[in-house]
Design an enzyme around this catalytic site. Sequence first.
Site, PDB file in Angstrom:
ATOM      1  N   LYS A  30      67.231   0.398  79.089  1.00 56.36           N
ATOM      2  CA  LYS A  30      67.684  -0.309  79.953  1.00 56.36           C
ATOM      3  C   LYS A  30      66.912  -0.655  81.371  1.00 56.36           C
ATOM      4  O   LYS A  30      67.387  -1.603  81.987  1.00 56.36           O
ATOM      5  CB  LYS A  30      68.881   0.427  80.266  1.00 56.36           C
ATOM      6  CG  LYS A  30      70.163   0.265  79.124  1.00 56.36           C
ATOM      7  CD  LYS A  30      71.412   0.662  80.162  1.00 56.36           C
ATOM      8  CE  LYS A  30      72.639   0.418  78.936  1.00 56.36           C
ATOM      9  NZ  LYS A  30      73.826   0.756  79.677  1.00 56.36           N
TER      10      LYS A  30
ATOM     11  N   LYS B  82      70.045  -3.420  67.792  1.00 54.64           N
ATOM     12  CA  LYS B  82      71.483  -3.170  67.608  1.00 54.64           C
ATOM     13  C   LYS B  82      72.401  -4.169  68.212  1.00 54.64           C
ATOM     14  O   LYS B  82      71.863  -4.670  69.148  1.00 54.64           O
ATOM     15  CB  LYS B  82      71.784  -1.672  68.000  1.00 54.64           C
ATOM     16  CG  LYS B  82      71.883  -1.954  69.700  1.00 54.64           C
ATOM     17  CD  LYS B  82      72.612  -0.355  70.367  1.00 54.64           C
ATOM     18  CE  LYS B  82      72.589  -0.576  71.802  1.00 54.64           C
ATOM     19  NZ  LYS B  82      73.222   0.536  72.540  1.00 54.64           N
TER      20      LYS B  82
ATOM     21  N   LYS C 130      76.165  -5.898  73.999  1.00 54.04           N
ATOM     22  CA  LYS C 130      76.862  -6.598  75.001  1.00 54.04           C
ATOM     23  C   LYS C 130      75.863  -7.468  75.634  1.00 54.04           C
ATOM     24  O   LYS C 130      75.861  -8.436  76.334  1.00 54.04           O
ATOM     25  CB  LYS C 130      77.678  -5.916  76.001  1.00 54.04           C
ATOM     26  CG  LYS C 130      79.003  -5.400  75.326  1.00 54.04           C
ATOM     27  CD  LYS C 130      79.629  -4.218  76.330  1.00 54.04           C
ATOM     28  CE  LYS C 130      80.437  -3.457  75.764  1.00 54.04           C
ATOM     29  NZ  LYS C 130      81.049  -2.332  76.603  1.00 54.04           N
TER      30      LYS C 130
HETATM   31  P1  AMP Z   1      79.631   1.205  75.153  1.00 50.45           P
HETATM   32  O1  AMP Z   1      80.069  -0.268  74.953  1.00 50.45           O
HETATM   33  O2  AMP Z   1      77.939   1.410  75.394  1.00 50.45           O
HETATM   34  O3  AMP Z   1      80.356   1.817  76.068  1.00 50.45           O
HETATM   35  O4  AMP Z   1      79.722   1.863  73.574  1.00 50.45           O
HETATM   36  C1  AMP Z   1      81.004   2.036  73.237  1.00 50.45           C
HETATM   37  C2  AMP Z   1      80.993   2.864  71.808  1.00 50.45           C
HETATM   38  O5  AMP Z   1      80.442   1.910  70.863  1.00 50.45           O
HETATM   39  C3  AMP Z   1      79.928   3.858  71.891  1.00 50.45           C
HETATM   40  O6  AMP Z   1      80.451   5.180  71.056  1.00 50.45           O
HETATM   41  C4  AMP Z   1      78.745   3.272  71.143  1.00 50.45           C
HETATM   42  O7  AMP Z   1      77.803   4.345  70.368  1.00 50.45           O
HETATM   43  C5  AMP Z   1      79.328   2.496  70.269  1.00 50.45           C
HETATM   44  N1  AMP Z   1      78.500   1.293  69.826  1.00 50.45           N
HETATM   45  C6  AMP Z   1      77.920   0.743  70.737  1.00 50.45           C
HETATM   46  N2  AMP Z   1      77.244  -0.534  70.221  1.00 50.45           N
HETATM   47  C7  AMP Z   1      77.054  -0.229  68.975  1.00 50.45           C
HETATM   48  C8  AMP Z   1      76.544  -0.863  67.733  1.00 50.45           C
HETATM   49  N3  AMP Z   1      75.645  -1.863  67.588  1.00 50.45           N
HETATM   50  N4  AMP Z   1      76.641   0.019  66.440  1.00 50.45           N
HETATM   51  C9  AMP Z   1      77.727   0.809  66.522  1.00 50.45           C
HETATM   52  N5  AMP Z   1      77.957   1.590  67.558  1.00 50.45           N
HETATM   53  C10 AMP Z   1      77.990   0.903  68.702  1.00 50.45           C
END
Ligand code: AMP
Length: 334
Positions: A114, A198, A201
């Site tokens: 990041k 991965k 967003k």
């Molecule tokens: P975040 O939006 O970064 O707060 O992520 C929220 C949840 O989604 C967390 O548990 C992340 O590990 C999961 N997550 C985010 N992106 C992915 C992805 N590409 N594949 C699997 N899990 C994800």
Amino acid sequence: MSIKKLAFSGVQPTGNLHLGNYLGALTNFVSLQKEMECIFCVVDLHAITTFQNPKELKQNIFETTAAFLAIGLDENKNIIFNQSSVSGHAELAWILNCVSRIGWLNRMTQFKDKAGSDKEKASVGLYIYPNLMAADILLYKATHVPVGADQKQHLELCRDVAQKFNKDFKSENFFPIPEPLIQKNISRVMSLRDGTKKMSKSEESDYSRIDLKDSADEIVKKIKKAKTDSSPIPGQEKELEKRPEALNLLKIYADLKKTPIQKILSEMEGKEFSFLKNKLSDSLVATICPVGKKIKELIDDKAYLEQVLNKGREKALKKAEENLKKIREIVGLL
Ligand code: AMP
Ligand code: TRP
């Protein structure tokens, strides 16, 4: 004496939730609420570790709350709230900043990704982000943490911090050492444009991800454009080792269908990817569109969302204050 199971997880309100969030974390939340007490937190303090437009942040806090409800989390059974409304998160994060080690944080790959090439310009908050995440979990003495595979390293740091706190302050077993709960079949949903990255967003191209609010047309278009290769569908999973995009689409389909990937391969062996793409689009539309529709409905009812967050805050605050009282005592604060 066995300790009571308690799950904690957080999602950042940083914009549209996508299929990676859904399959990697959110579906796990839904099944977990049947098994144990759960706390689901909209982690707004984590979001501001990179600059957020204040108006958009507020809207995104509501939208993430709406998504929690739209996937079927029960607001009465679980605690649903936003992180900044319980100031104990920030207070415990400070205490843990003094327990956690610089060397541990220096190993965090998410910070490296990041912060990019100019790390001197990253916010201090982004650097100590994992300590705040440890505080989220430990503030409630959570025992289980459902997350996607990308959060595994942060969870390991949380376990180290909990162990060091217990040892330094001679309070053995005070913080439980939390267990990560990571989906077995699909712990990391990959980008539709590049199967080695991965789904995220922050990736620029909208075509790299399926958002939960996408229309049926958008989903079909994105899957049609998703990168694959020119070979047909193989019969064995190991033949997909060097075909990350093909593997990703098949894994998503298998997960949506709740069928082992090998069974899908046996049924589809030799077929072109366009065959899978049609079926995958249908499954995605059937699964994602109702969730998106519900999010759009709920987002217009701010009074209801505020009521859900306030109720969650009251419950979270009570637990947090109880634990913080003990933590202050252990540390020697008056
Ligand atoms: P975040 O939006 O970064 O707060 O992520 C929220 C949840 O989604 C967390 O548990 C992340 O590990 C999961 N997550 C985010 N992106 C992915 C992805 N590409 N594949 C699997 N899990 C994800
Ligand atoms: N860091 C997590 C992510 O980006 C979000 C998060 C913050 C979290 N605090 C947490 C997840 C506590 C689980 C438990 O996805």
